[in-house]
Design an enzyme around this catalytic site. Sequence first.
Site, short mmCIF file in Angstrom:
data_model
loop_
_atom_site.label_atom_id
_atom_site.label_comp_id
_atom_site.label_asym_id
_atom_site.label_seq_id
_atom_site.Cartn_x
_atom_site.Cartn_y
_atom_site.Cartn_z
N TYR A 145 -0.64 7.23 -4.33
CA TYR A 145 -0.12 5.64 -4.33
C TYR A 145 -1.15 5.19 -3.97
O TYR A 145 -1.68 5.12 -3.09
CB TYR A 145 1.13 5.68 -3.58
CG TYR A 145 1.83 4.12 -3.46
CD1 TYR A 145 1.59 3.57 -2.26
CD2 TYR A 145 2.26 3.51 -4.57
CE1 TYR A 145 2.06 2.35 -2.15
CE2 TYR A 145 2.96 2.32 -4.17
CZ TYR A 145 2.72 1.80 -3.18
OH TYR A 145 3.08 0.55 -3.14
N ASP A 240 -9.75 5.60 -2.04
CA ASP A 240 -8.79 4.70 -1.54
C ASP A 240 -8.40 5.14 -0.16
O ASP A 240 -7.64 6.17 0.05
CB ASP A 240 -7.33 4.70 -2.52
CG ASP A 240 -6.27 4.05 -1.86
OD1 ASP A 240 -5.20 3.72 -2.58
OD2 ASP A 240 -6.39 3.46 -0.49
N LYS A 268 -4.49 -1.46 6.70
CA LYS A 268 -3.79 -1.06 7.86
C LYS A 268 -4.59 -1.04 8.90
O LYS A 268 -4.39 -2.02 9.79
CB LYS A 268 -3.49 0.31 7.52
CG LYS A 268 -2.50 0.56 6.50
CD LYS A 268 -1.90 1.69 6.03
CE LYS A 268 -1.18 1.73 4.76
NZ LYS A 268 0.35 1.90 4.75
P1 KE4 Z 1 0.06 -2.20 0.97
O1 KE4 Z 1 -0.10 -3.18 -0.26
O2 KE4 Z 1 1.48 -1.58 1.08
O3 KE4 Z 1 -0.64 -2.76 2.14
O4 KE4 Z 1 -0.82 -0.82 0.77
C1 KE4 Z 1 -0.87 -0.10 -0.43
C2 KE4 Z 1 -1.37 1.36 -0.32
C3 KE4 Z 1 -2.59 1.65 -0.73
N1 KE4 Z 1 -3.26 2.82 -0.83
C4 KE4 Z 1 -2.63 3.72 0.05
C5 KE4 Z 1 -3.18 5.12 -0.01
C6 KE4 Z 1 -1.34 3.62 0.60
O5 KE4 Z 1 -0.82 4.44 1.16
C7 KE4 Z 1 -0.76 2.23 0.34
C8 KE4 Z 1 0.68 1.93 1.07
N2 KE4 Z 1 1.07 2.98 1.99
C9 KE4 Z 1 2.54 2.89 2.23
C10 KE4 Z 1 2.97 4.31 3.08
N3 KE4 Z 1 2.73 5.40 2.06
C11 KE4 Z 1 3.00 1.70 2.44
C12 KE4 Z 1 4.46 1.70 3.10
C13 KE4 Z 1 5.55 0.90 2.28
O6 KE4 Z 1 5.24 0.67 0.81
O7 KE4 Z 1 6.28 0.15 2.72
#
Ligand code: KE4
Length: 428
Positions: A145, A240, A268
């Site tokens: 993801y 990523d 993060k």
């Molecule tokens: P954000 O747009 O949520 O800041 O990041 C997206 C993203 C991009 N790449 C990786 C590898 C990620 O894990 C994420 C987002 N992680 C999730 C948890 N698995 C965020 C939790 C959520 O969607 O509320």
Amino acid sequence: MSVRAISEALFAESLRHIPGGVNSPVRAFRAVGGTPFFAHSAQGCRITDVDGNSYIDYVGTWGPAILGHAAPAIIGAIQEAATRGTSFGIPNPLELEMALAVKASVPSVEKVRFCNSGTEATMSAIRLARGFTGRDGILKFDGCYHGHSDSLLVKAGSGALTLGHPDSAGVPADFARHTAVLPFNDLEALQGLFQQHGSKLAAVILEVVPANAGLYLPKPGFLETLRELTTASGTLLIADEVMTGFRLGPSGAQEIYGLKPDLSCFGKIIGGGLPVGAFGGRADIMDYLAPLGPVYQAGTLSGNPLAMAAGLAAFKSLQSGEAWKQLEASGRHLEAGMVEVARAAGVEVCWQRIGSMFCGYFCRGPVWNLEDALRSDRSRFARFFHGMLDRGVYLAPSQFEAGFISTAHSVEDIEQTIRVAREVFKHL
Ligand code: KE4
């Protein structure tokens, strides 16, 4: 009265005003059932809900809380920065300081740009790769993801070598067909795709350690072959590291696996819990970004002084290097304990871990890709999740998420977690 009566009332009310009652789907507990608790506060490794229940927290706001919640250094940095204003919309020195910190930590990053989320970081990196190469094709791997931009909300086509289909309503088929999706760790499929489509691929984007379908690791040779194939075909390799960056070590997963990507995405941890994203890499690619080059990318709050101050405080707290050694020791401790209590209870659990990131799959292991992960017994996981939550341990509310340990988790906190798990496994 339920021990979480106030959370339940707040959730019922939120459902009337916010879609699904949440601002991000995973928080709704749909994968495990029940009602999410509403956080009142968090301190160190514990989070406390509005009903006064306290939990040892292994979600850590999905990764940012590597130092635990409300770390004094981060709170102090935010308070100090806030007295000078919350946003300027013009360069401020903290942006440069943060860029230097990221470059010093990740050798593959020659230039870096900050944005406001991991989604923005990966979306911008994809656009940059397309602008730099003049190609449209993207390859991602199922189970990975990368945020919710259209080009990345794509699932595998009918055959592994056909291009993608939308993985969400609202994503035009015309977008999705530019994105191929392959099983992770499948060298044969990878080589086949590059044979057929390599010259059309602008980029391959991957989680070096996929942690959005639980947590699994790259097989020996997979990353090396991926790097060879992308180099040979002029395709950019985008790592990523939104979750793994600065979590697994100063240079994240790419250092551990000896991978040199062309671009990397972060988020993060570098915001200390405030909204942040970043993407960076080869200067010749990054200089294609406006205002220097033809690839447009922008953001009102990009490089926000509070997020930069919080991220710098996190960086400084981590740079001693002791933190990652402690996190590895804590990860090993939790793993050994959980494997032991599951075995003693006769419950089949495949515990997979790297550093302070982990996942306990309720199936026989090993798990190397999404297909393996889907073998997990999700209803048993849901019972395990609630059993742990009711006894004061908050795990990620989905089998297909990773858990995170912070430097604020003490040996006793982990011992307590193992004691609770011993009890819960008995009744699974
Ligand atoms: P954000 O747009 O949520 O800041 O990041 C997206 C993203 C991009 N790449 C990786 C590898 C990620 O894990 C994420 C987002 N992680 C999730 C948890 N698995 C965020 C939790 C959520 O969607 O509320």
